[in-house]
Motif scaffolding. Structure first.
Motif, PDB file in Angstrom:
ATOM      1  N   ASN A 228      48.173  32.287  30.797  1.00  0.00           N
ATOM      2  CA  ASN A 228      49.604  32.373  31.072  1.00  0.00           C
ATOM      3  C   ASN A 228      49.852  32.912  32.485  1.00  0.00           C
ATOM      4  OD1 ASN A 228      52.391  32.213  30.415  1.00  0.00           O
ATOM      5  ND2 ASN A 228      52.437  34.418  30.074  1.00  0.00           N
ATOM      6  N   ILE A 229      50.724  32.224  33.216  1.00  0.00           N
ATOM      7  CA  ILE A 229      51.171  32.698  34.531  1.00  0.00           C
ATOM      8  C   ILE A 229      52.684  32.856  34.452  1.00  0.00           C
ATOM      9  CG2 ILE A 229      51.300  32.241  37.005  1.00  0.00           C
ATOM     10  CD1 ILE A 229      48.822  30.522  36.763  1.00  0.00           C
ATOM     11  N   PRO A 230      53.162  34.054  34.138  1.00  0.00           N
ATOM     12  CA  PRO A 230      54.607  34.261  33.942  1.00  0.00           C
ATOM     13  C   PRO A 230      55.346  34.438  35.259  1.00  0.00           C
ATOM     14  CG  PRO A 230      53.442  36.321  33.576  1.00  0.00           C
ATOM     15  CD  PRO A 230      52.387  35.282  33.877  1.00  0.00           C
ATOM     16  N   PHE A 231      56.654  34.257  35.196  1.00  0.00           N
ATOM     17  CA  PHE A 231      57.532  34.553  36.321  1.00  0.00           C
ATOM     18  C   PHE A 231      58.223  35.886  36.047  1.00  0.00           C
ATOM     19  CE2 PHE A 231      57.090  29.949  36.310  1.00  0.00           C
ATOM     20  CZ  PHE A 231      56.783  29.712  37.640  1.00  0.00           C
ATOM     21  N   PRO A 232      58.544  36.669  37.082  1.00  0.00           N
ATOM     22  CA  PRO A 232      58.354  36.342  38.497  1.00  0.00           C
ATOM     23  C   PRO A 232      56.897  36.428  38.936  1.00  0.00           C
ATOM     24  CG  PRO A 232      59.177  38.583  38.286  1.00  0.00           C
ATOM     25  CD  PRO A 232      59.192  37.994  36.894  1.00  0.00           C
ATOM     26  N   ILE A 233      56.534  35.600  39.897  1.00  0.00           N
ATOM     27  CA  ILE A 233      55.240  35.700  40.568  1.00  0.00           C
ATOM     28  C   ILE A 233      55.451  36.548  41.809  1.00  0.00           C
ATOM     29  CG2 ILE A 233      53.461  34.423  41.813  1.00  0.00           C
ATOM     30  CD1 ILE A 233      53.990  32.068  39.938  1.00  0.00           C
ATOM     31  N   THR A 234      54.652  37.585  41.966  1.00  0.00           N
ATOM     32  CA  THR A 234      54.896  38.543  43.045  1.00  0.00           C
ATOM     33  C   THR A 234      54.072  38.291  44.303  1.00  0.00           C
ATOM     34  OG1 THR A 234      53.256  40.054  42.082  1.00  0.00           O
ATOM     35  CG2 THR A 234      55.565  40.354  41.422  1.00  0.00           C
ATOM     36  N   SER A 235      52.866  37.707  44.143  1.00  0.00           N
ATOM     37  CA  SER A 235      52.003  37.538  45.313  1.00  0.00           C
ATOM     38  C   SER A 235      50.822  36.642  44.990  1.00  0.00           C
ATOM     39  CB  SER A 235      51.473  38.903  45.784  1.00  0.00           C
ATOM     40  OG  SER A 235      50.610  39.454  44.792  1.00  0.00           O
ATOM     41  N   ASP A 236      50.135  36.176  46.037  1.00  0.00           N
ATOM     42  CA  ASP A 236      48.869  35.474  45.866  1.00  0.00           C
ATOM     43  C   ASP A 236      47.869  36.366  45.135  1.00  0.00           C
ATOM     44  OD1 ASP A 236      50.021  33.458  47.313  1.00  0.00           O
ATOM     45  OD2 ASP A 236      48.724  33.661  49.068  1.00  0.00           O
ATOM     46  N   ASP A 237      47.838  37.641  45.531  1.00  0.00           N
ATOM     47  CA  ASP A 237      46.874  38.571  44.924  1.00  0.00           C
ATOM     48  C   ASP A 237      47.018  38.627  43.411  1.00  0.00           C
ATOM     49  OD1 ASP A 237      45.870  39.170  47.403  1.00  0.00           O
ATOM     50  OD2 ASP A 237      46.952  41.070  47.619  1.00  0.00           O
ATOM     51  N   SER A 238      48.261  38.629  42.930  1.00  0.00           N
ATOM     52  CA  SER A 238      48.473  38.737  41.484  1.00  0.00           C
ATOM     53  C   SER A 238      47.908  37.528  40.759  1.00  0.00           C
ATOM     54  CB  SER A 238      49.969  38.889  41.178  1.00  0.00           C
ATOM     55  OG  SER A 238      50.688  37.708  41.507  1.00  0.00           O
ATOM     56  N   ILE A 239      48.010  36.342  41.379  1.00  0.00           N
ATOM     57  CA  ILE A 239      47.460  35.131  40.782  1.00  0.00           C
ATOM     58  C   ILE A 239      45.937  35.188  40.758  1.00  0.00           C
ATOM     59  CG2 ILE A 239      47.210  32.632  41.048  1.00  0.00           C
ATOM     60  CD1 ILE A 239      49.964  33.385  40.107  1.00  0.00           C
ATOM     61  N   VAL A 240      45.342  35.547  41.881  1.00  0.00           N
ATOM     62  CA  VAL A 240      43.879  35.609  41.982  1.00  0.00           C
ATOM     63  C   VAL A 240      43.323  36.637  41.001  1.00  0.00           C
ATOM     64  CG1 VAL A 240      41.947  36.123  43.520  1.00  0.00           C
ATOM     65  CG2 VAL A 240      43.918  34.844  44.381  1.00  0.00           C
ATOM     66  N   GLU A 241      43.973  37.777  40.901  1.00  0.00           N
ATOM     67  CA  GLU A 241      43.520  38.814  39.963  1.00  0.00           C
ATOM     68  C   GLU A 241      43.603  38.344  38.523  1.00  0.00           C
ATOM     69  OE1 GLU A 241      45.988  42.111  40.943  1.00  0.00           O
ATOM     70  OE2 GLU A 241      45.054  42.425  42.917  1.00  0.00           O
ATOM     71  N   THR A 242      44.632  37.560  38.211  1.00  0.00           N
ATOM     72  CA  THR A 242      44.771  37.024  36.856  1.00  0.00           C
ATOM     73  C   THR A 242      43.593  36.115  36.515  1.00  0.00           C
ATOM     74  OG1 THR A 242      47.182  37.145  36.942  1.00  0.00           O
ATOM     75  CG2 THR A 242      46.235  35.651  35.322  1.00  0.00           C
ATOM     76  N   TYR A 243      43.208  35.259  37.470  1.00  0.00           N
ATOM     77  CA  TYR A 243      42.046  34.391  37.253  1.00  0.00           C
ATOM     78  C   TYR A 243      40.768  35.204  37.094  1.00  0.00           C
ATOM     79  CZ  TYR A 243      44.020  29.705  37.920  1.00  0.00           C
ATOM     80  OH  TYR A 243      44.697  28.526  37.749  1.00  0.00           O
ATOM     81  N   GLU A 244      40.583  36.203  37.939  1.00  0.00           N
ATOM     82  CA  GLU A 244      39.382  37.033  37.866  1.00  0.00           C
ATOM     83  C   GLU A 244      39.268  37.707  36.503  1.00  0.00           C
ATOM     84  OE1 GLU A 244      35.995  38.591  38.352  1.00  0.00           O
ATOM     85  OE2 GLU A 244      36.752  37.710  40.221  1.00  0.00           O
ATOM     86  N   ASP A 245      40.353  38.318  36.061  1.00  0.00           N
ATOM     87  CA  ASP A 245      40.339  39.004  34.763  1.00  0.00           C
ATOM     88  C   ASP A 245      40.102  38.022  33.621  1.00  0.00           C
ATOM     89  OD1 ASP A 245      40.887  41.337  36.100  1.00  0.00           O
ATOM     90  OD2 ASP A 245      43.027  41.364  35.627  1.00  0.00           O
ATOM     91  N   PHE A 246      40.752  36.861  33.692  1.00  0.00           N
ATOM     92  CA  PHE A 246      40.646  35.896  32.597  1.00  0.00           C
ATOM     93  C   PHE A 246      39.227  35.338  32.502  1.00  0.00           C
ATOM     94  CE2 PHE A 246      41.127  32.018  30.218  1.00  0.00           C
ATOM     95  CZ  PHE A 246      42.142  32.295  29.311  1.00  0.00           C
ATOM     96  N   LEU A 247      38.647  34.966  33.627  1.00  0.00           N
ATOM     97  CA  LEU A 247      37.308  34.370  33.591  1.00  0.00           C
ATOM     98  C   LEU A 247      36.240  35.399  33.226  1.00  0.00           C
ATOM     99  CD1 LEU A 247      37.525  31.973  36.664  1.00  0.00           C
ATOM    100  CD2 LEU A 247      37.483  31.352  34.243  1.00  0.00           C
ATOM    101  N   THR A 248      36.470  36.646  33.572  1.00  0.00           N
ATOM    102  CA  THR A 248      35.544  37.707  33.158  1.00  0.00           C
ATOM    103  C   THR A 248      35.511  37.822  31.637  1.00  0.00           C
ATOM    104  OG1 THR A 248      35.894  38.949  35.217  1.00  0.00           O
ATOM    105  CG2 THR A 248      35.042  40.172  33.320  1.00  0.00           C
ATOM    106  N   LYS A 249      36.684  37.650  31.019  1.00  0.00           N
ATOM    107  CA  LYS A 249      36.793  37.763  29.560  1.00  0.00           C
ATOM    108  C   LYS A 249      36.463  36.459  28.837  1.00  0.00           C
ATOM    109  CE  LYS A 249      40.428  41.255  30.040  1.00  0.00           C
ATOM    110  NZ  LYS A 249      41.894  41.523  29.899  1.00  0.00           N
TER     111      LYS A 249
END
Length: 412
Positions: A140-161
């Motif tokens: 899930n990528i919810p709005f509001p989107i605050t930054s590129d960093d927030s998107i990249v961190e979401t991918y990192e956390d998700f793929l780690t899990k």
């Protein structure tokens, strides 16, 4: 890129005469299917006439010469090598090709997100259903989107899990939400976790300057019939030569299957390839009227002004994302409350691809006012996606604003 011809009409009312759009209609939805100028259409007709003059000469000899030239022109336009580039009808087919030829095994997964294009979501579920024990992981990528960093961190956390993910579809510009994603950084995260990456760049060619090789995804695919004035259906897929995948094959197995990969893609049986051949003409027209700098400057300036006007007129807000993540020619805006439509949004309409309320409203606006835009449902809210092209004017936005305001004041 490109240089302006002295004979090019002024953008707006004058250049619209070079297109075949219905007179007096408001067309603010170039992003869905594009619109090619009359000169490109006429070139396609000439190719079709040549085909019919002697089908055997066309299919046995001339077509392959034309295709090789077109592939080279497309590769040059996108800044990649022709040897790594293949022509297909559309991005949906390109992603189908990657997903359905990938050696997916039981216990493995494909990664999509809440912003993944609807056809790709359907494709991913259909593909994994053929492999017992395989599955879809949806992030899930919810709005509001605050930054590129927030998107990249979401991918990192998700793929780690989720170490089961083996292939990910990453949107460069999301559709229909029109968010520019940090694809290079996401690709780096995916590769760190051993994930094959296919970038869905359906809206990128002609809209964004991009260094495909620097992104370093395994596959990168974009449409040419959206923003490069080419006929439908016409797209390309680039396969990274540094990450060559021997399993990548055309979906259709033809007589050329045992020849080169390019031959396999070039001939999937008898079909109309004239849209591919006209890529040279679409690209030539794109460059003749000014190229990316001039075209995108006009479109971005117009859509920014148009959305500001609609925000004020409707008392609504645009989608909550950082300005640098907004697509230059595509933008999203909340609609005002529209009786009979806004009040029908329930649990069944909480994501982009469910429910018919948006399509009904879109058709109503077209039928009553001859205004074409894309109405979408994002996180349970009715919004519009407007797409500006060189033939649009501020008057188009004014007519759209009035049409929606009329509907918002009608009784249910």
């Amino acid at each position: 890129m490109g240089s302006t011809d002295d004979n090019v009409p002024a953008f707006g009312v004058e250049i619209r005469k070079e297109f075949m759009l219905r007179e007096n209609s408001v067309f603010l939805n170039h992003g869905s299917y594009g619109s090619m100028p009359r000169c490109v259409h006429e070139r396609q007709v000439r190719y079709l006439a040549e085909l019919e003059s002697h089908p055997d000469i066309w299919f046995r000899y001339n077509m392959y010469k034309y295709l090789a030239n077109s592939r080279s022109k497309v590769a040059e336009f996108m800044g990649v090598q022709a040897d790594d580039t293949f022509l297909l009808q559309n991005v949906t087919k390109a992603i189908n090709t990657v997903m359905k030829t990938f050696p997916l095994k039981s216990g493995q997964a494909y990664l999509i997100t809440s912003l993944t294009y609807g056809a790709v979501q359907v494709t991913s579920h259909s593909t994994v259903s053929r492999v017992e024990g395989a599955k879809i992981e949806k992030m899930n990528i919810p709005f509001p989107i605050t930054s590129d960093d927030s998107i990249v961190e979401t991918y990192e956390d998700f793929l780690t899990k989720h170490p089961d993910v083996k292939l990910a579809v990453i949107d460069h510009i999301t559709s229909p939400t029109s968010v520019i994603m940090p694809v290079k950084r996401i690709t780096e995260v995916c590769h760190k976790h051993g994930v094959v990456v296919v970038v869905d760049a359906a809206h990128v060619p002609g809209q964004l300057k991009v260094d495909i090789q620097d992104i370093d995804a395994d596959f990168y695919t974009g449409n040419l019939h959206k923003w490069v004035f080419c006929p439908r259906s016409c797209a390309f897929i680039w396969m990274n030569p540094k990450r060559h995948h021997t399993w990548f094959k055309p979906l259709v197995t033809s007589a050329f299957d045992n020849d080169s990969l390019h031959d396999g893609f070039a001939y999937e049986g008898t079909k109309d390839d004239t849209p591919y051949l006209c890529t040279t003409d679409g690209i030539a027209y794109y460059n003749r009227i000014g190229g990316m700098d001039k075209i995108v400057q006009h479109n971005s300036t117009l859509v920014t002004k148009g959305l500001a006007y609609l925000e004020e007129k409707w008392k609504t807000k645009r989608l909550a994302i950082p300005e640098h993540m907004e697509a230059p020619c595509l933008r999203i805006l909340h609609l005002p409350f529209i009786p009979g439509f806004s009040d029908r949004l329930g649990d069944e309409c909480t994501d982009v691809f469910k429910g018919k309320v948006n399509l009904e409203l879109q058709k109503l606006i077209l039928d009553q006012f001859d205004v074409q835009i894309a109405v979408v449902i994002i996180e349970g809210h009715l919004m519009i996606r407007v797409a500006a092209q060189v033939y649009n004017t501020m008057e188009d936005f004014i007519k759209l604003g009035e049409a929606v305001l009329v509907l918002s004041k009608q009784k249910k």
